[in-house]
Write a protein that holds these residues in place. Structure first.
Motif, PDB file in Angstrom:
ATOM      1  N   ALA A   1      10.429 -20.728  37.411  1.00  0.00           N
ATOM      2  CA  ALA A   1      11.842 -20.387  37.259  1.00  0.00           C
ATOM      3  C   ALA A   1      12.093 -19.715  35.917  1.00  0.00           C
ATOM      4  CB  ALA A   1      12.692 -21.649  37.394  1.00  0.00           C
ATOM      5  N   LYS A   2      11.423 -20.205  34.877  1.00  0.00           N
ATOM      6  CA  LYS A   2      11.542 -19.586  33.557  1.00  0.00           C
ATOM      7  C   LYS A   2      10.945 -18.176  33.555  1.00  0.00           C
ATOM      8  CE  LYS A   2      11.418 -19.133  28.966  1.00  0.00           C
ATOM      9  NZ  LYS A   2      12.609 -18.880  28.158  1.00  0.00           N
ATOM     10  N   LEU A   3       9.754 -18.010  34.144  1.00  0.00           N
ATOM     11  CA  LEU A   3       9.087 -16.706  34.139  1.00  0.00           C
ATOM     12  C   LEU A   3       9.839 -15.683  34.982  1.00  0.00           C
ATOM     13  CD1 LEU A   3       5.324 -17.768  34.435  1.00  0.00           C
ATOM     14  CD2 LEU A   3       6.608 -17.126  32.380  1.00  0.00           C
ATOM     15  N   ARG A   4      10.421 -16.103  36.078  1.00  0.00           N
ATOM     16  CA  ARG A   4      11.186 -15.167  36.903  1.00  0.00           C
ATOM     17  C   ARG A   4      12.410 -14.658  36.164  1.00  0.00           C
ATOM     18  NH1 ARG A   4      11.733 -17.511  42.950  1.00  0.00           N
ATOM     19  NH2 ARG A   4      12.725 -15.461  43.192  1.00  0.00           N
TER      20      ARG A   4
ATOM     21  N   GLY B   1      11.210 -12.041  33.740  1.00  0.00           N
ATOM     22  CA  GLY B   1      10.485 -10.930  34.331  1.00  0.00           C
ATOM     23  C   GLY B   1       8.983 -10.994  34.159  1.00  0.00           C
ATOM     24  N   GLU B   2       8.445 -12.157  33.818  1.00  0.00           N
ATOM     25  CA  GLU B   2       7.003 -12.304  33.610  1.00  0.00           C
ATOM     26  C   GLU B   2       6.292 -12.888  34.820  1.00  0.00           C
ATOM     27  OE1 GLU B   2       6.065 -13.961  29.584  1.00  0.00           O
ATOM     28  OE2 GLU B   2       8.225 -14.309  29.560  1.00  0.00           O
ATOM     29  N   ASP B   3       7.018 -13.147  35.888  1.00  0.00           N
ATOM     30  CA  ASP B   3       6.443 -13.843  37.033  1.00  0.00           C
ATOM     31  C   ASP B   3       5.318 -13.060  37.687  1.00  0.00           C
ATOM     32  OD1 ASP B   3       6.358 -15.963  38.930  1.00  0.00           O
ATOM     33  OD2 ASP B   3       7.352 -14.650  40.356  1.00  0.00           O
ATOM     34  N   GLU B   4       5.437 -11.734  37.731  1.00  0.00           N
ATOM     35  CA  GLU B   4       4.452 -10.916  38.447  1.00  0.00           C
ATOM     36  C   GLU B   4       3.097 -10.907  37.765  1.00  0.00           C
ATOM     37  OE1 GLU B   4       6.091  -7.062  38.990  1.00  0.00           O
ATOM     38  OE2 GLU B   4       7.715  -7.747  40.310  1.00  0.00           O
TER      39      GLU B   4
ATOM     40  N   PRO C   1       2.290 -17.753  41.398  1.00  0.00           N
ATOM     41  CA  PRO C   1       2.528 -17.555  42.841  1.00  0.00           C
ATOM     42  C   PRO C   1       1.333 -17.953  43.713  1.00  0.00           C
ATOM     43  CG  PRO C   1       3.375 -15.687  41.610  1.00  0.00           C
ATOM     44  CD  PRO C   1       2.609 -16.535  40.632  1.00  0.00           C
ATOM     45  N   LEU C   2       0.111 -17.890  43.153  1.00  0.00           N
ATOM     46  CA  LEU C   2      -1.069 -18.332  43.894  1.00  0.00           C
ATOM     47  C   LEU C   2      -1.332 -19.826  43.717  1.00  0.00           C
ATOM     48  CD1 LEU C   2      -3.503 -15.373  43.101  1.00  0.00           C
ATOM     49  CD2 LEU C   2      -2.175 -15.735  45.184  1.00  0.00           C
ATOM     50  N   GLN C   3      -0.989 -20.351  42.558  1.00  0.00           N
ATOM     51  CA  GLN C   3      -1.291 -21.749  42.261  1.00  0.00           C
ATOM     52  C   GLN C   3      -0.321 -22.710  42.943  1.00  0.00           C
ATOM     53  OE1 GLN C   3      -1.102 -21.463  37.987  1.00  0.00           O
ATOM     54  NE2 GLN C   3      -3.342 -21.341  37.774  1.00  0.00           N
ATOM     55  N   ILE C   4       0.942 -22.355  43.016  1.00  0.00           N
ATOM     56  CA  ILE C   4       1.958 -23.275  43.540  1.00  0.00           C
ATOM     57  C   ILE C   4       1.644 -23.733  44.967  1.00  0.00           C
ATOM     58  CG2 ILE C   4       4.380 -23.403  44.271  1.00  0.00           C
ATOM     59  CD1 ILE C   4       5.102 -21.887  41.710  1.00  0.00           C
TER      60      ILE C   4
ATOM     61  N   ASP D   1      21.365 -23.333  27.705  1.00  0.00           N
ATOM     62  CA  ASP D   1      20.505 -22.289  28.256  1.00  0.00           C
ATOM     63  C   ASP D   1      19.870 -22.807  29.537  1.00  0.00           C
ATOM     64  OD1 ASP D   1      18.731 -20.321  28.906  1.00  0.00           O
ATOM     65  OD2 ASP D   1      17.573 -20.403  27.042  1.00  0.00           O
ATOM     66  N   PRO D   2      20.314 -22.336  30.721  1.00  0.00           N
ATOM     67  CA  PRO D   2      19.792 -22.867  31.987  1.00  0.00           C
ATOM     68  C   PRO D   2      18.337 -22.511  32.252  1.00  0.00           C
ATOM     69  CG  PRO D   2      21.234 -20.993  32.389  1.00  0.00           C
ATOM     70  CD  PRO D   2      21.343 -21.307  30.932  1.00  0.00           C
ATOM     71  N   PHE D   3      17.745 -21.617  31.434  1.00  0.00           N
ATOM     72  CA  PHE D   3      16.363 -21.227  31.668  1.00  0.00           C
ATOM     73  C   PHE D   3      15.466 -21.503  30.453  1.00  0.00           C
ATOM     74  CE2 PHE D   3      18.757 -18.691  34.723  1.00  0.00           C
ATOM     75  CZ  PHE D   3      18.069 -18.989  35.886  1.00  0.00           C
ATOM     76  N   ALA D   4      15.899 -22.417  29.587  1.00  0.00           N
ATOM     77  CA  ALA D   4      15.015 -22.860  28.506  1.00  0.00           C
ATOM     78  C   ALA D   4      13.852 -23.637  29.118  1.00  0.00           C
ATOM     79  CB  ALA D   4      15.788 -23.709  27.502  1.00  0.00           C
ATOM     80  N   LEU D   5      12.657 -23.429  28.597  1.00  0.00           N
ATOM     81  CA  LEU D   5      11.458 -23.963  29.245  1.00  0.00           C
ATOM     82  C   LEU D   5      11.417 -25.482  29.238  1.00  0.00           C
ATOM     83  CD1 LEU D   5       8.709 -23.631  30.555  1.00  0.00           C
ATOM     84  CD2 LEU D   5       7.711 -23.331  28.276  1.00  0.00           C
TER      85      LEU D   5
END
Length: 440
Positions: free
Chosen positions: A213-216, A219-222, A227-230, A376-380
């Motif tokens: 959720a943080k990476l998306r 913009g670092e999710d790609e 996506p393979l590990q989850i 901050d709703p996206f703080a790690l």
């Protein structure tokens, strides 16, 4: 002291962890050592060292070097800004020490128990506070943690089809009975029980979703492996073939996605409900009444759960005879029911209601502090903390019969409650006497 191969592995790992912390710095070594110990060291093996040092298991093989490193670099602890979680944890430790003294256990035995309590409870938490408390530290540590957890799917799959065998092959440990379920087996790999492994994989799955959720958002999710590990982590939870981890996963995701920054409320209430159930059973109720209500009359799961109710009934008279301060350590054991599985029963037997109350307050305070979103709703760290809090609430609920709030959970909680504390432990965090770093 007899040393077999598993004991030598623990001893070597402990020595390398301490030396590595001296050479490369504990902030680089200790967080990864906790992961390696959790996944790879032999399960159910304790290393007995002559003198007042307690017998150490796989987590103690990291916590004891961490204790020594904290003493060597005491300024790192001094620079922590004390918070409520720290205070409650310290009071819990002191309550168990006082219980042993009040029970007349003697200074030597109490000193040995103090080291054991520190290694089991407070040092893992403090290590997380000191050496994994910065945002960049977590971002550097998480890929290592998830990579090792993803690798673990391979041995889990092998045991899922063949039955648990790796602890026997690698460490020569007794293989024991391997009852199957639904035509498959419950993998253990290097964990003491399949249920414990399932609980850890549930936590891994939740933390991986929180980090994605943080990476998306950034913009670092790609560019990540998540996506393979989850899907692999989700598969690992299912391979546990245990209803506890699966139910815990549902509760964790439900609390996280439905309540977000208020997830600490249902998490705390769930944990406290388990504490109330335990107190009702041990102080005036009857565990067998609960067992009968649930219809526990056969099968492996029913027998395992019924034994936990039997423990509560067996030791209720012991608890009532030393209600407030407990028996100290070691606690008395019933000859017919010598094994106690539940954390709450162990704590109340040793330190009475005082120690158990402080332990529960400490866990609930960590649940509360780890979830705050700080605007901050996206703080790690709050995202990770939301998942950890939800699972911890479930584990506290079941702590009347299980002991799955482990040193690893306390280590991770220590890292996630370190926000807004203004603690600085590296030399480069002190550019001058008048300059203070306030954290992310």
């Amino acid at each position: 002291m007899e040393l077999g191969f598993p004991h030598l592995v623990l001893l070597l790992f402990m020595a390398l962890t301490f030396l590595g912390g001296l050479v490369w710095g504990p902030e680089k070594v200790i967080p990864r050592a906790f992961v390696l110990a959790l996944f790879l060291l032999p399960p159910g093996v304790t290393l007995s060292i002559p003198g007042p040092i307690p017998a150490l298991d796989k987590m103690g093989a990291v916590s004891f070097p961490a204790l020594l490193l904290l003493l060597v670099s005491g300024k790192q602890v001094v620079r922590l800004r004390w918070n409520l979680c720290d205070t409650l944890g310290a009071l819990f430790v002191l309550s168990l020490v006082f219980a042993s003294l009040a029970a007349g256990k003697g200074a030597y035995a109490t000193g040995s128990r103090l080291i054991s309590i520190l290694v089991q409870f407070f040092v893992p938490y403090l290590a997380g506070r000191v050496w994994l408390g910065e945002e960049e530290d977590l971002e550097d540590w998480l890929p290592f943690f998830f990579a090792l957890a993803a690798f673990y799917i391979l041995p889990m799959a092998a045991e899922f089809f063949r039955g648990p065998f790796l602890a026997h092959v690698v460490y020569g440990l007794p293989q024991g009975p391997t009852p199957g379920r639904f035509g498959f087996f419950r993998p253990r790999v290097f964990f003491y029980t399949p249920l414990f492994l399932g609980a850890v994989m549930t936590l891994v799955f939740g933390l991986s979703l929180a980090w994605r959720a943080k990476l998306r958002e950034t913009g670092e999710d790609e560019t990540s492996w998540l996506p393979l590990q989850i899907p692999l982590f989700f598969l690992a939870v299912l391979m546990s073939l245990s209803r506890g981890p699966v139910l815990g996963m549902v509760i964790m995701l439900g609390f996280f996605y439905l309540f977000r920054e208020r997830a600490w409320i249902p998490s705390s209430l769930l944990g406290l409900a388990g504490v109330v159930l335990f107190l009702w059973m041990v102080l005036g109720g009857n565990g067998w009444r609960v067992s009968s209500f649930l219809g526990l009359q056969g099968g492996d799961l029913s027998q395992s759960l019924a034994y936990r109710f039997l423990e509560v009934d067996t030791y209720s008279p012991f608890v009532r005879r030393a209600l407030w301060l407990g028996w100290g350590n070691p606690i008395p054991r019933d000859a017919w029911v010598p094994i106690i599985d539940g954390t709450l029963l162990l704590v109340v037997m040793e330190g009475g209601l005082v120690a158990m109350g402080l332990y529960v307050a400490w866990i609930v305070s960590m649940i509360k502090r780890s979830v705050s979103l700080e605007g901050d709703p996206f703080a790690l760290r709050p995202l990770l903390g939301g998942m950890l809090a939800a699972q911890t609430g479930w584990l506290l609920f079941s702590a009347w019969g299980d002991a799955f709030i482990t040193p690893f959970h306390l280590f991770l909680a220590g890292a996630l409650v370190s926000r807004e504390t203004g603690f600085f432990y590296r030399e480069d965090a002190f550019p001058g006497e008048d300059e203070v770093r306030t954290g992310p």
